[in-house]
Enzyme design. Structure first.
Site, mmCIF file in Angstrom:
data_model
loop_
_atom_site.group_PDB
_atom_site.id
_atom_site.type_symbol
_atom_site.label_atom_id
_atom_site.label_comp_id
_atom_site.label_asym_id
_atom_site.label_seq_id
_atom_site.Cartn_x
_atom_site.Cartn_y
_atom_site.Cartn_z
ATOM 1 N N ALA A 9 46.394 58.292 39.984
ATOM 2 C CA ALA A 9 47.655 57.540 40.009
ATOM 3 C C ALA A 9 47.732 56.588 41.185
ATOM 4 O O ALA A 9 48.797 56.372 41.763
ATOM 5 C CB ALA A 9 48.849 58.500 40.027
ATOM 6 N N SER A 11 46.919 52.506 42.520
ATOM 7 C CA SER A 11 47.447 51.257 41.977
ATOM 8 C C SER A 11 46.794 50.891 40.650
ATOM 9 O O SER A 11 47.485 50.502 39.690
ATOM 10 C CB SER A 11 47.266 50.126 42.994
ATOM 11 O OG SER A 11 45.911 50.001 43.379
ATOM 12 N N GLY A 13 44.963 52.945 38.503
ATOM 13 C CA GLY A 13 45.228 53.952 37.486
ATOM 14 C C GLY A 13 46.631 53.838 36.917
ATOM 15 O O GLY A 13 46.838 53.913 35.697
ATOM 16 N N ARG A 33 49.541 64.367 43.773
ATOM 17 C CA ARG A 33 50.742 64.904 44.428
ATOM 18 C C ARG A 33 51.894 64.979 43.436
ATOM 19 O O ARG A 33 52.168 64.021 42.727
ATOM 20 C CB ARG A 33 51.121 64.032 45.620
ATOM 21 C CG ARG A 33 50.112 64.099 46.767
ATOM 22 C CD ARG A 33 50.508 63.176 47.906
ATOM 23 N NE ARG A 33 50.343 61.776 47.548
ATOM 24 C CZ ARG A 33 51.206 60.812 47.859
ATOM 25 N NH1 ARG A 33 52.327 61.100 48.502
ATOM 26 N NH2 ARG A 33 50.972 59.562 47.519
ATOM 27 N N LYS A 104 34.818 51.337 40.157
ATOM 28 C CA LYS A 104 33.748 50.404 40.479
ATOM 29 C C LYS A 104 33.096 50.829 41.796
ATOM 30 O O LYS A 104 33.732 50.791 42.849
ATOM 31 C CB LYS A 104 34.294 48.985 40.595
ATOM 32 C CG LYS A 104 34.914 48.469 39.296
ATOM 33 C CD LYS A 104 35.527 47.094 39.465
ATOM 34 C CE LYS A 104 36.156 46.607 38.165
ATOM 35 N NZ LYS A 104 36.762 45.268 38.284
ATOM 36 N N GLY A 134 35.580 43.664 35.037
ATOM 37 C CA GLY A 134 36.011 42.279 34.888
ATOM 38 C C GLY A 134 36.977 41.927 36.001
ATOM 39 O O GLY A 134 37.181 42.709 36.936
ATOM 40 N N LYS A 189 29.949 43.436 43.487
ATOM 41 C CA LYS A 189 30.860 42.328 43.843
ATOM 42 C C LYS A 189 31.790 42.723 44.979
ATOM 43 O O LYS A 189 32.225 41.863 45.753
ATOM 44 C CB LYS A 189 31.629 41.864 42.611
ATOM 45 C CG LYS A 189 32.465 42.949 41.919
ATOM 46 C CD LYS A 189 33.870 43.052 42.421
ATOM 47 C CE LYS A 189 34.601 44.238 41.805
ATOM 48 N NZ LYS A 189 36.000 44.331 42.234
ATOM 49 N N THR A 246 37.526 38.709 42.942
ATOM 50 C CA THR A 246 37.514 39.631 44.071
ATOM 51 C C THR A 246 37.244 38.920 45.386
ATOM 52 O O THR A 246 37.774 39.308 46.435
ATOM 53 C CB THR A 246 36.460 40.733 43.843
ATOM 54 O OG1 THR A 246 36.682 41.332 42.569
ATOM 55 C CG2 THR A 246 36.552 41.812 44.901
ATOM 56 N N ASN A 254 38.818 44.563 49.151
ATOM 57 C CA ASN A 254 37.559 44.289 49.839
ATOM 58 C C ASN A 254 37.587 42.933 50.534
ATOM 59 O O ASN A 254 37.060 42.784 51.635
ATOM 60 C CB ASN A 254 36.400 44.375 48.843
ATOM 61 C CG ASN A 254 36.191 45.798 48.354
ATOM 62 O OD1 ASN A 254 35.618 46.628 49.039
ATOM 63 N ND2 ASN A 254 36.698 46.094 47.166
ATOM 64 N N GLU A 279 36.164 50.013 48.219
ATOM 65 C CA GLU A 279 34.921 50.665 47.812
ATOM 66 C C GLU A 279 33.670 49.975 48.356
ATOM 67 O O GLU A 279 32.598 50.569 48.409
ATOM 68 C CB GLU A 279 34.829 50.716 46.284
ATOM 69 C CG GLU A 279 35.913 51.527 45.601
ATOM 70 C CD GLU A 279 35.651 53.033 45.676
ATOM 71 O OE1 GLU A 279 34.754 53.455 46.434
ATOM 72 O OE2 GLU A 279 36.370 53.775 44.984
#
Length: 329
Positions: A9, A11, A13, A33, A104, A134, A189, A246, A254, A279
């Site tokens: 849960a 952003s 998801g 939570r 990702k 994407g 990416k 991105t 990132n 990530e």
């Protein structure tokens, strides 16, 4: 009505739960939570990640994995890459239904793709696991702004099934059977976005960022093809499309982390400023390991590792990248 469960849960998801609900599915969102689950269930908000954004009233939420999985026709996983294995290991075995990964990244330490981690830790067959990638900036999708994505699975049949879940009027899903290419593109990416953000934070202009994006795409393609991906995948939505979004958007975690590095923060302070999982840091380490093992030249990814792990100065690294010797493009 198809009953779909979203596990995670954060952003992305939560936003994807909205996509599924807007597409007509009966959606249950699992939150770690209980207070987050209660807020989604009773107030139709997830203020920790999406502020005051109102979610569809049809989204149910729970903090019980058992309850979330019971009766599900399909599962969507939105767990951070580096905690996917430990999270799944503490859960019941995933039921024998189609699984769609939104995550990702590449697992640091094993260098495995996330669908492989899900199959291993969740005791699920790879043949029923697909991946969505994407240009998926969750902030824009939450606002129901139009976008397109790629759903990849080993079979066209499964890819088509998973794509039918994404029938919200603002999200167009294309299908692919190149799981390797789509996953590698979506993971690497994030690494390139850190480098581009850092260059921007240092005050460099569009020529620099365009150069890094273009050469970054070349690095992603080399690694993906070496791992068995199809070259054309990297020119599509999962490759070039996701990379441009991105690397260019202030909504990208990132990119924001790179900006902070370019302003002189160390990686820990930069991550704290971003406030959510970026990530690309852990993925850079895994990518560097993979590239070394396969003999793939990835100078931008290596430069990011030098900065986040070896205290290299970001300004010197960025300058050195564009001062390399003459070679064919």
């Amino acid at each position: 009505m198809t009953r779909l469960t979203v596990l995670g849960a954060g952003s992305w998801g939560t936003t994807f739960a909205q996509v599924l609900a807007d597409g007509g599915a009966d959606v249950t969102l699992w939150a770690r939570r209980e207070e987050v689950a209660r807020e989604v269930r009773e107030e139709h908000r997830n203020s920790a990640y999406l502020g005051d954004h109102e979610l569809p009233a049809g989204i149910d939420a729970t903090s019980s994995v058992k309850d979330a999985l019971e009766g599900a026709d399909g599962i969507v996983l939105a767990i951070p890459a580096q905690s996917m294995r430990s999270t799944l290991a503490g859960w019941p075995v995933l039921p024998p239904v189609p699984v769609l990964s939104l995550t990702k990244g590449i697992e640091h330490g094993t260098d495995r793709r996330i669908t492989e981690v899900i199959a291993d830790a969740g005791q699920a067959e790879l043949e029923r696991i697909g991946v969505l990638s994407g240009p998926n900036l969750s902030g824009e999708i939450a606002q129901r702004r139009p976008c397109a994505s790629v759903v990849a699975a080993d079979s066209e049949e499964l890819a088509s099934v998973l794509a039918t879940w994404c029938e919200a009027p603002y999200l167009r899903a294309y299908t692919s059977t190149d799981v390797v290419g789509v996953e590698i593109a979506g993971a690497v990416k994030n690494v390139i976005a850190i480098a581009v953000g850092a260059a921007t934070g240092l005050g460099h202009g569009h020529n620099t960022t365009a150069s890094l994006i273009t050469r970054g795409l070349a690095e992603i393609t080399r690694l993906g093809v070496a791992l068995g991906g199809r070259r054309e995948t990297f020119a599509g939505l999962a490759g070039l499309g996701d990379l441009v979004a991105t690397c260019s958007s202030p909504l990208s975690r990132n990119h924001r982390l790179g900006l902070a590095l370019g302003r002189g923060l160390d990686v820990r302070a930069a991550a704290a400023e971003v406030g959510q999982t970026a990530e690309g840091v852990a993925t850079a380490r895994a990518v560097s390991d993979l590239a070394a093992r396969l003999g793939v030249d990835m100078p931008i990814a290596s430069a990011v590792v030098d900065v986040v792990d070896h205290d290299a100065r970001i300004d010197e690294v960025t300058t050195a990248l564009l001062a390399r010797g003459v070679r064919p493009e």
